[in-house]
Design an enzyme around this catalytic site. Structure first.
Site, short mmCIF file in Angstrom:
data_model
loop_
_atom_site.label_atom_id
_atom_site.label_comp_id
_atom_site.label_asym_id
_atom_site.label_seq_id
_atom_site.Cartn_x
_atom_site.Cartn_y
_atom_site.Cartn_z
N ARG A 253 -17.77 -12.69 38.88
CA ARG A 253 -17.84 -14.06 39.30
C ARG A 253 -18.00 -14.39 40.25
O ARG A 253 -17.67 -15.40 40.88
CB ARG A 253 -16.38 -14.93 38.28
CG ARG A 253 -16.33 -14.16 37.23
CD ARG A 253 -17.05 -15.53 35.80
NE ARG A 253 -17.01 -14.66 35.13
CZ ARG A 253 -17.68 -14.71 33.78
NH1 ARG A 253 -18.86 -15.38 33.73
NH2 ARG A 253 -17.17 -15.13 32.38
N ASP B 9 -28.35 -12.80 31.42
CA ASP B 9 -27.57 -12.43 30.15
C ASP B 9 -26.79 -13.99 30.13
O ASP B 9 -26.18 -14.61 31.75
CB ASP B 9 -26.65 -11.32 30.70
CG ASP B 9 -25.44 -11.23 30.13
OD1 ASP B 9 -25.81 -11.14 28.67
OD2 ASP B 9 -24.32 -11.34 30.15
N ASN C 32 -19.90 -14.02 23.33
CA ASN C 32 -21.26 -14.34 23.08
C ASN C 32 -21.18 -13.48 23.33
O ASN C 32 -22.17 -12.56 24.08
CB ASN C 32 -21.43 -15.51 23.56
CG ASN C 32 -23.27 -15.97 23.73
OD1 ASN C 32 -23.67 -16.03 22.15
ND2 ASN C 32 -23.57 -16.60 24.09
N ASP D 181 -19.27 -6.06 29.26
CA ASP D 181 -18.86 -7.35 28.90
C ASP D 181 -18.05 -7.97 29.56
O ASP D 181 -17.38 -9.24 29.48
CB ASP D 181 -19.77 -7.74 27.52
CG ASP D 181 -20.52 -9.01 27.89
OD1 ASP D 181 -20.29 -9.68 29.48
OD2 ASP D 181 -20.97 -10.38 27.05
#
Ligand code: DOR
Ligand code: ZN
Length: 439
Positions: free
Chosen positions: A76, A164, A290, A317
């Site tokens: 992030r 991604d 997702n 992920d």
């Protein structure tokens, strides 16, 4: 600071040496950055010296593994440091047993330039501990249109390119992206989702989504892209890696492509190996990811494919989100769950169940990912750099919010008891993480 570290009577598991796979009780001695001795009784002498400069670590039944590599994490930074930043993300990675972590470019700004890649590399180095490897974007702003300057990204330290979070949907862009990435020997990591088929989707499309009255994300939205991409990978002879494979159909396509010698690889997440769409029955936003959690038959296919090598590696992920991103209606919630600190215990659970072997698990978190992005996998042998993960497979712990190093708490495993605790992570001989329980 110790000068020598001795792991006493650990079960060292290193499947990297074909034909000479290591799996047995040994002592492992580390001096400085290097593994200097491996073998039964190799630490006898140093243990007897009882010098302050020798630290002996003995945990009954512990596993010593080559340092783990995560091929897919979202830390992030830059832009959303409230969810995670490099410091907390690298600390979470170390606590999860990872000596190396590859970070996705869907930050703010997107990592589509040399500048952002360099910033990540420099900042992570100054933090130390777990090593960071940036993944650059395939297209500018991850908009799926204009290719990035992949040579710049590579020179600045990117180990792969990926959009991604978004799929490279246009076939012409994908074709050029594969060709361009291959000129720089960069693997291309695809998030396979035909967005036209997943508009407003909240979860997997099936009986459960129908019952809940929620818009579904059908398997075919993944399968169609994977099939097209395999055709393009064969045509361009580029290296193609499929992120977070989630469907039975995609597994079948990858298996067939591999059997024909096409350079395709795939990763699977712990959550897709463990959970199904039934977890959404209570509208739990922590289970919104997702691609979405699928059905039993997909989970079975993914497990089998990991066991037989069709799927090359496990990747977390790790997708941290804030409270407000998840404490809302399912349709408003952002997809993703944290994963770095839960991967080892959750996956050891599958080993215990006999789903795949310990050696296969270790391979899929070391050699498997290393080969895809061209990193050197750690090894447990004399002369190798000491990148190691010590795990107590018998130790249970509660996934309590205060235990986690990540800034976020979005996981459906919160409050659950898991078995298998990372006790220590060594990066180039230095302790990047140590569980307080060893003290
Ligand atoms: O669940 C997901 N979360 N899947 C993605 O592809 C992106 C990720 C994120 O960045 O939150
Ligand atoms: Zn992701």
């Amino acid at each position: 600071m110790h000068e020598a570290l001795v792991f006493r009577r650990v079960r060292a598991v290193d499947p990297s040496q074909t034909g000479r796979e290591l799996d047995g009780e040994v002592d492992v001695v580390i001096e400085g950055r290097t593994i200097t001795r491996v073998g039964p009784g190799a630490g006898d002498e140093l243990t007897r010296t009882k010098s302050d400069r020798v630290r002996v670590v003995e945990v009954a039944g512990a596993l010593l593994l080559p340092g783990l590599i995560d091929l897919h994490a979202h830390l992030r930074e830059p832009g959303q440091e409230g969810k995670e930043d490099l410091r907390s993300g690298l600390a979470a990675a170390a606590a999860g047993g990872f000596t190396d972590v590859c970070v996705m470019p869907n930050t703010r700004p997107v990592n589509d330039t040399r500048f952002v890649t360099e910033m990540l590399v420099h900042k992570a180095r100054s933090i130390g501990g777990t090593r960071l490897h940036p993944i650059g974007a395939i297209t500018v702003g991850q908009k799926g249109e204009t290719l990035t300057e992949m040579n710049d990204l590579k020179e600045a330290g990117a180990v792969a390119v990926s959009d991604d979070g978004h799929c490279v949907t246009r076939s012409d862009v994908m074709r050029r992206a594969l060709e361009y990435a291959s000129t720089f020997d960069l693997p291309l990591i695809q998030h396979a989702e035909d967005h036209a088929l997943t508009k407003d989707a909240q979860m997997h499309e099936g009986a459960v989504s129908t019952r809940l009255g929620l818009r579904g994300w059908p398997r075919v939205a993944e399968d169609i892209i994977v099939a097209r991409d395999v055709i393009l990978a064969e045509y361009t002879r580029a290296r193609y890696h499929l992120a977070h494979v989630s469907t039975l159909g995609a597994v079948r396509i990858i298996r067939e492509a591999k059997s024909r010698g096409i350079a395709v690889t795939a990763e699977v997440t712990p959550h897709h190996l463990l959970l199904t769409d039934a977890s959404l029955i209570g509208y739990d936003t922590a289970c919104k990811v997702n691609p979405p959690l699928r059905e039993d038959e997909d989970v079975a296919a993914l497990r089998e494919a990991l066991a037989d090598g069709t799927i090359d590696c496990i990747a977390t992920d790790h997708a941290p989100h804030g409270i407000l991103d998840k404490d809302c209606e399912l349709s408003e919630a952002l997809p993703g769950m944290i994963g770095l600190e839960l991967c080892v215990p959750l996956m050891l659970g599958l080993v215990e169940k006999g789903v795949f072997s310990l050696s296969r698990l270790v391979h899929s978190l070391t050699q498997g990912p290393a080969r895809i992005v061209g990193l050197t996998a750690a090894r447990i042998r004399e002369g190798s750099e000491a990148n190691l993960t010590l795990v107590d497979p018998a130790r249970s712990w509660v996934v309590a919010p205060e235990r986690l190093r990540t800034k976020s708490r979005n996981t459906p495993f919160l409050g659950q008891t898991v078995k298998g605790m990372v006790m220590m992570t060594l990066v180039a001989g230095a302790i990047a993480f140590e569980a307080t329980e060893t003290a």
